[in-house]
Design a protein around this motif. Sequence first.
Motif, short mmCIF file in Angstrom:
data_model
loop_
_atom_site.label_atom_id
_atom_site.label_comp_id
_atom_site.label_asym_id
_atom_site.label_seq_id
_atom_site.Cartn_x
_atom_site.Cartn_y
_atom_site.Cartn_z
N GLY A 99 1.75 4.47 14.16
CA GLY A 99 0.80 4.14 13.10
C GLY A 99 0.30 5.40 12.42
O GLY A 99 0.06 6.41 13.09
N GLU A 100 0.15 5.34 11.12
CA GLU A 100 -0.33 6.48 10.33
C GLU A 100 -1.59 6.05 9.58
O GLU A 100 -1.56 5.08 8.83
CB GLU A 100 0.74 6.91 9.34
CG GLU A 100 0.29 7.93 8.33
CD GLU A 100 1.32 8.14 7.20
OE1 GLU A 100 1.00 8.92 6.30
OE2 GLU A 100 2.40 7.52 7.21
N PHE A 101 -2.68 6.74 9.81
CA PHE A 101 -3.92 6.44 9.10
C PHE A 101 -3.74 6.76 7.62
O PHE A 101 -3.33 7.86 7.26
CB PHE A 101 -5.09 7.23 9.68
CG PHE A 101 -6.38 6.99 8.98
CD1 PHE A 101 -7.01 5.76 9.08
CD2 PHE A 101 -6.96 7.99 8.21
CE1 PHE A 101 -8.22 5.53 8.41
CE2 PHE A 101 -8.16 7.76 7.55
CZ PHE A 101 -8.79 6.53 7.66
N VAL A 102 -4.02 5.79 6.77
CA VAL A 102 -3.87 5.96 5.31
C VAL A 102 -5.19 6.28 4.65
O VAL A 102 -5.29 7.17 3.82
CB VAL A 102 -3.23 4.70 4.67
CG1 VAL A 102 -3.19 4.82 3.16
CG2 VAL A 102 -1.84 4.45 5.25
N GLY A 103 -6.24 5.53 5.02
CA GLY A 103 -7.53 5.76 4.39
C GLY A 103 -8.56 4.72 4.79
O GLY A 103 -8.27 3.78 5.53
N PHE A 133 6.05 -8.19 -0.53
CA PHE A 133 5.78 -8.15 -1.96
C PHE A 133 5.82 -6.70 -2.42
O PHE A 133 5.45 -5.79 -1.66
CB PHE A 133 4.39 -8.72 -2.28
CG PHE A 133 4.27 -10.20 -2.05
CD1 PHE A 133 4.60 -11.09 -3.06
CD2 PHE A 133 3.84 -10.70 -0.83
CE1 PHE A 133 4.50 -12.46 -2.86
CE2 PHE A 133 3.74 -12.07 -0.62
CZ PHE A 133 4.07 -12.95 -1.64
N HIS A 134 6.25 -6.50 -3.65
CA HIS A 134 6.27 -5.16 -4.25
C HIS A 134 4.82 -4.75 -4.51
O HIS A 134 4.01 -5.57 -4.97
CB HIS A 134 7.07 -5.17 -5.55
CG HIS A 134 7.43 -3.81 -6.03
ND1 HIS A 134 6.52 -2.97 -6.63
CD2 HIS A 134 8.61 -3.14 -5.98
CE1 HIS A 134 7.12 -1.84 -6.96
NE2 HIS A 134 8.40 -1.91 -6.57
N LEU A 135 4.49 -3.50 -4.23
CA LEU A 135 3.12 -3.00 -4.46
C LEU A 135 2.67 -3.16 -5.90
O LEU A 135 1.48 -3.27 -6.18
CB LEU A 135 3.02 -1.52 -4.08
CG LEU A 135 2.94 -1.18 -2.60
CD1 LEU A 135 2.91 0.33 -2.42
CD2 LEU A 135 1.75 -1.82 -1.93
N ASP A 136 3.63 -3.16 -6.83
CA ASP A 136 3.28 -3.29 -8.25
C ASP A 136 3.43 -4.71 -8.77
O ASP A 136 3.18 -4.96 -9.95
CB ASP A 136 4.16 -2.34 -9.08
CG ASP A 136 3.95 -0.89 -8.69
OD1 ASP A 136 2.82 -0.52 -8.31
OD2 ASP A 136 4.92 -0.13 -8.72
N ARG A 137 3.81 -5.65 -7.91
CA ARG A 137 3.96 -7.05 -8.31
C ARG A 137 3.42 -7.95 -7.19
O ARG A 137 4.17 -8.70 -6.56
CB ARG A 137 5.43 -7.37 -8.60
CG ARG A 137 5.96 -6.68 -9.84
CD ARG A 137 7.37 -7.09 -10.21
NE ARG A 137 8.39 -6.68 -9.25
CZ ARG A 137 8.90 -5.45 -9.14
NH1 ARG A 137 8.48 -4.50 -9.94
NH2 ARG A 137 9.83 -5.18 -8.25
N GLN A 152 -4.61 2.87 -2.33
CA GLN A 152 -4.35 3.95 -1.37
C GLN A 152 -2.85 4.05 -1.07
O GLN A 152 -2.31 5.16 -0.98
CB GLN A 152 -5.12 3.71 -0.06
CG GLN A 152 -6.61 3.90 -0.20
CD GLN A 152 -7.35 3.46 1.06
OE1 GLN A 152 -6.81 2.79 1.93
NE2 GLN A 152 -8.62 3.86 1.14
N LEU A 153 -2.19 2.93 -0.92
CA LEU A 153 -0.74 2.93 -0.64
C LEU A 153 0.06 3.42 -1.84
O LEU A 153 1.04 4.14 -1.69
CB LEU A 153 -0.28 1.54 -0.21
CG LEU A 153 -0.84 1.07 1.14
CD1 LEU A 153 -0.60 -0.42 1.34
CD2 LEU A 153 -0.23 1.88 2.28
N ARG A 154 -0.38 3.04 -3.04
CA ARG A 154 0.29 3.53 -4.25
C ARG A 154 0.14 5.05 -4.37
O ARG A 154 1.08 5.75 -4.73
CB ARG A 154 -0.27 2.84 -5.49
CG ARG A 154 0.14 1.38 -5.62
CD ARG A 154 -0.57 0.72 -6.78
NE ARG A 154 -0.15 -0.66 -6.94
CZ ARG A 154 -0.84 -1.56 -7.64
NH1 ARG A 154 -1.98 -1.22 -8.24
NH2 ARG A 154 -0.40 -2.80 -7.74
N ALA A 155 -1.06 5.55 -4.06
CA ALA A 155 -1.31 6.99 -4.12
C ALA A 155 -0.46 7.72 -3.07
O ALA A 155 0.09 8.80 -3.35
CB ALA A 155 -2.79 7.30 -3.91
#
Length: 161
Positions: A99-103, A133-137, A152-155
């Motif tokens: 697991g990786e902490f994202v924010g 699902f796509h992050l942008d859709r 946060q995931l997009r960044a």
Amino acid sequence: MNFKTKLTKSEIDQLVQLLAKVRIPAPYPVFLALGKVLPIVAVDIAYMKDENHILLTHRTDEFYDNWHIPGNILWYQETPEHALARVAKKELGIQIKRGEFVGVSNEFTPREQSIVLLFKVIAKTKPKHGTFFHLDRLPKDFLKEQMPEIEQLRALRKRRK
């Protein structure tokens, strides 16, 4: 900070005694009542098959009828890592490899205020529940309060390019 209350001393004493009996997971009505007066710490799981696609689960209950990032509250004396493993098994049917902490985000839902710890995970097994699902859709009925997590995931995706 000045704490003002409408409770009498006797009511405060009674409430303290009753709260001492509460164990986690708390009965749902107790959880709802606490969520109206205290922020809840939650652990959410971003399981992604690649940098663009996130696994969402659908939830239908008295507060929600939408797709969302799976997660759950952090129990008393539980580490975020333990909560992550518990939630992954219960919500997705997976065992976590890493697991990786994202924010962190502060989310206000119809049910409570949550301080959300978002983790991106790699699993040892394939998920048994959810749809990618796509992050942008995202679906139209995605839980809008979780958009800070999507951002946060997009960044993170942009930083890795």
